[in-house]
Motif scaffolding. Structure first.
Motif, PDB file in Angstrom:
ATOM      1  N   ASN A 168      34.471  32.593  12.997  1.00  0.00           N
ATOM      2  CA  ASN A 168      34.863  31.859  11.774  1.00  0.00           C
ATOM      3  C   ASN A 168      36.355  31.593  11.662  1.00  0.00           C
ATOM      4  O   ASN A 168      36.805  31.066  10.669  1.00  0.00           O
ATOM      5  N   LEU A 169      37.154  32.037  12.637  1.00  0.00           N
ATOM      6  CA  LEU A 169      38.606  31.875  12.484  1.00  0.00           C
ATOM      7  C   LEU A 169      39.091  30.685  13.296  1.00  0.00           C
ATOM      8  O   LEU A 169      38.805  30.577  14.484  1.00  0.00           O
ATOM      9  N   ASP A 204      43.482  28.386   9.084  1.00  0.00           N
ATOM     10  CA  ASP A 204      42.822  29.264   8.115  1.00  0.00           C
ATOM     11  C   ASP A 204      43.843  30.192   7.450  1.00  0.00           C
ATOM     12  O   ASP A 204      44.743  30.699   8.111  1.00  0.00           O
ATOM     13  N   VAL A 211      44.941  33.706   6.308  1.00  0.00           N
ATOM     14  CA  VAL A 211      44.523  35.031   6.776  1.00  0.00           C
ATOM     15  C   VAL A 211      45.424  36.105   6.178  1.00  0.00           C
ATOM     16  O   VAL A 211      46.495  35.831   5.647  1.00  0.00           O
ATOM     17  N   CYS A 216      42.125  39.587   9.240  1.00  0.00           N
ATOM     18  CA  CYS A 216      40.861  39.177   8.642  1.00  0.00           C
ATOM     19  C   CYS A 216      41.028  37.885   7.860  1.00  0.00           C
ATOM     20  O   CYS A 216      42.120  37.587   7.390  1.00  0.00           O
ATOM     21  N   LYS A 217      39.940  37.156   7.737  1.00  0.00           N
ATOM     22  CA  LYS A 217      40.003  35.848   7.077  1.00  0.00           C
ATOM     23  C   LYS A 217      40.043  36.007   5.564  1.00  0.00           C
ATOM     24  O   LYS A 217      39.398  36.877   5.002  1.00  0.00           O
TER      25      LYS A 217
END
Lengths: 295, 226
Positions: free
Chosen positions: A273-274, A278, A280, A292-293
């Motif tokens: 998902n990254l 994005d 973060v 982590c997102k």
């Protein structure tokens, strides 16, 4: 030693940006400690320091320094700052603009002693600048001057209000070492307001952790910060700028605050998902940064 | 004629000088108190201090005359106990002038003190220094431009006084006849040459004083507090 115990048991109603708040602090400190008052801005750190200095009055409670009572609301005792034998180093340094750096130091001495003035100037690398006024000094020089002046008073208790917040990393490091050295050399009790975890770990032997005006925890830095809740707060948010695959691992480049570039190692599983762009969070648990997102 | 001219100019300077000295002695502690007090009546006190700036001088002069009158409490007391009557005397004009120029001394000092970071005062306290030492060695030297402005404004304003002196003092040579009144008097008598001399002196002295203020302010413009 026991006779010099610092007892703080105070309450104070404060008006903050987010509304009224009660500052409630109850703690006992052994003399000779370097105590960090830690917490986010608005937690009441500076107010606590000012209460210790006698510049702000608590609504009720007791402050004792060894045998001398500094504040006792029940007995209507409130010793003025002049008699508390303290030094407070202000965030804006508060060097007197009309005096040279040397005169600032001399002003603080209980009894005039040129030898000690010279020693302090020398210790803080200010010998060459002794005839300059504060307006002619850089931030770091003013800072050292303010610290030298605070020590010239020969306080039993040294209070430092975020002394290093305005400095760049290199200067900050040098002055942290200097504060540690002073503490070792003089053995006086120091209270240091800080919101920099790094600084607290480096300098403090005891921590008072404040949260919304209330003492969340006290103890050694290790004891206070073993709690996950607070270590989760040592975090940097940013945006993924690049993801590079190198053998079995990936290197993720994160840009934070527009200037800070952080490279984090991530496994394939972390990268689900990254993608580039994005938002973060990079946070540190023990010693590995983990990525982590953000939602 | 020349003696009279000199007498009037000297009296004008004596009145302005005495007013300024009295106001420094009163104004410094008063401005200090006003800058740091937390009493609720502060706005009223500030307004009262500023009243002479907005009221016609004749109003102040009238109240002073009422106050000085031996028929009233204060004036009567002065008359009975000290055998002093303040109306139409130099002392009477001096008191009126002090009240009239009060805002010109207090306001610059008050603003200067308010503009100083509070931490300077607090730092001095935490270094064990008394309020008096803090005032004279930390606060006062750091509001030097305000002190110079206050002194020059008070002096030049006292020189320029007309209405109050006329009401309270009248026009008694050597006692209450100051330059501004002498000008009026000479013009009334169509003695334009004498009026000219008084006017020129007042103009030049005031110009010199105001130039001093502005050059001091300019010098301190580049002067950073911290």
């Amino acid at each position: 030693m026991e006779n010099d115990l610092i007892v703080i048991d105070i309450q104070k109603k404060m008006l903050t940006a987010s509304g009224p708040m009660d500052l409630i602090v109850q703690t006992k400190i052994l003399p000779g400690n370097l105590v960090a008052i830690f917490g986010e801005s608005g937690a009441g750190k500076t107010t606590l320091l000012r209460i210790l200095a006698g510049l702000t009055n608590p609504d009720k409670g007791i402050i004792r320094f060894g045998n001398s009572v500094w504040f006792d609301s029940a007995k209507r005792i409130n010793m003025p700052p002049q008699q508390r034998n303290i030094s407070l180093m202000f965030q804006d340094y508060a060097l007197f603009p009309n005096m040279t750096i040397e005169k600032n130091i001399r002003f603080a001495q209980p009894e005039s002693n040129q030898t000690e003035v010279n020693e302090l100037l020398n210790l803080f690398g200010l010998l060459e600048l002794r005839k300059r006024k504060p307006a002619g000094l850089s931030g770091g020089q003013k800072q050292r001057g303010a610290l030298a002046r605070a020590l010239a008073r020969k306080p039993k208790l040294l209070l430092l209000d975020e002394p290093l917040s305005a400095l760049d990393a290199e200067m900050r490091n040098a002055l942290q070492n200097q504060i540690a050295k002073i503490h070792r050399l003089l053995g006086i009790t120091i209270f240091l307001v800080s919101h920099d975890l790094n600084e607290v770990f480096k300098l403090a032997s005891h921590v008072i952790s404040l949260e919304n005006g209330v003492v969340r925890q006290t103890g050694t830095p290790e004891e206070v910060f073993s709690d996950n809740r607070i270590s989760g707060k040592v975090q940097i948010t940013g945006q993924v700028a690049r993801i590079e695959k190198q053998d079995t691992i990936n290197v993720v480049t994160v840009i934070s605050g527009g200037t800070q570039i952080i490279k984090v190692i991530a496994f394939d599983s972390d990268l689900e998902n990254l993608k580039v762009g994005d938002p973060v969070m990079v946070f540190s648990k023990a010693f590995n940064p983990i990525i982590c997102k953000l939602q | 004629m020349d003696n009279e001219f000199l007498q009037t100019i000297l009296l004008t300077m004596k009145l302005a000088g005495s007013t300024t000295v009295v106001l420094i002695v009163i104004g410094l502690p008063f401005a200090y108190w006003l800058a740091y007090t937390k009493i609720r009546l502060k706005p009223l006190i500030e307004a009262l201090v500023s009243m002479p700036m907005v009221l016609p001088p004749s109003v102040i002069g009238y109240y002073m005359l009422v106050l000085y009158s031996p028929r009233n409490g204060f004036g009567g007391w002065l008359d009975r106990v000290f055998n002093v009557r303040l109306a139409f005397s130099f002392e009477g004009v001096l008191i009126a002038s002090v009240i009239f120029s009060l805002p010109f001394m207090v306001q610059p000092l008050h603003n200067g003190l308010r503009a100083l970071p509070k931490s300077l005062l607090e730092a001095s306290y935490t270094l064990g220094k008394s309020k008096t030492i803090t005032f004279f060695r930390v606060l006062l030297p750091n509001i030097k431009p305000s002190v110079i402005t206050a002194v020059a404004l008070t002096f030049s304003h006292s020189i320029g006084e007309f209405g109050v002196v006329l009401m309270v003092g009248g026009n008694m040579p050597g006692e209450t006849r100051v330059a501004s009144i002498a000008i009026y008097d000479e013009v009334q008598a169509l003695n334009f040459q004498a009026a000219n001399r008084y006017a020129l002196i007042l103009f030049l002295v005031s110009l010199a004083l105001l130039t001093t203020i502005y050059s001091v302010n300019k010098k301190y413009d580049s002067w950073k507090m911290i």
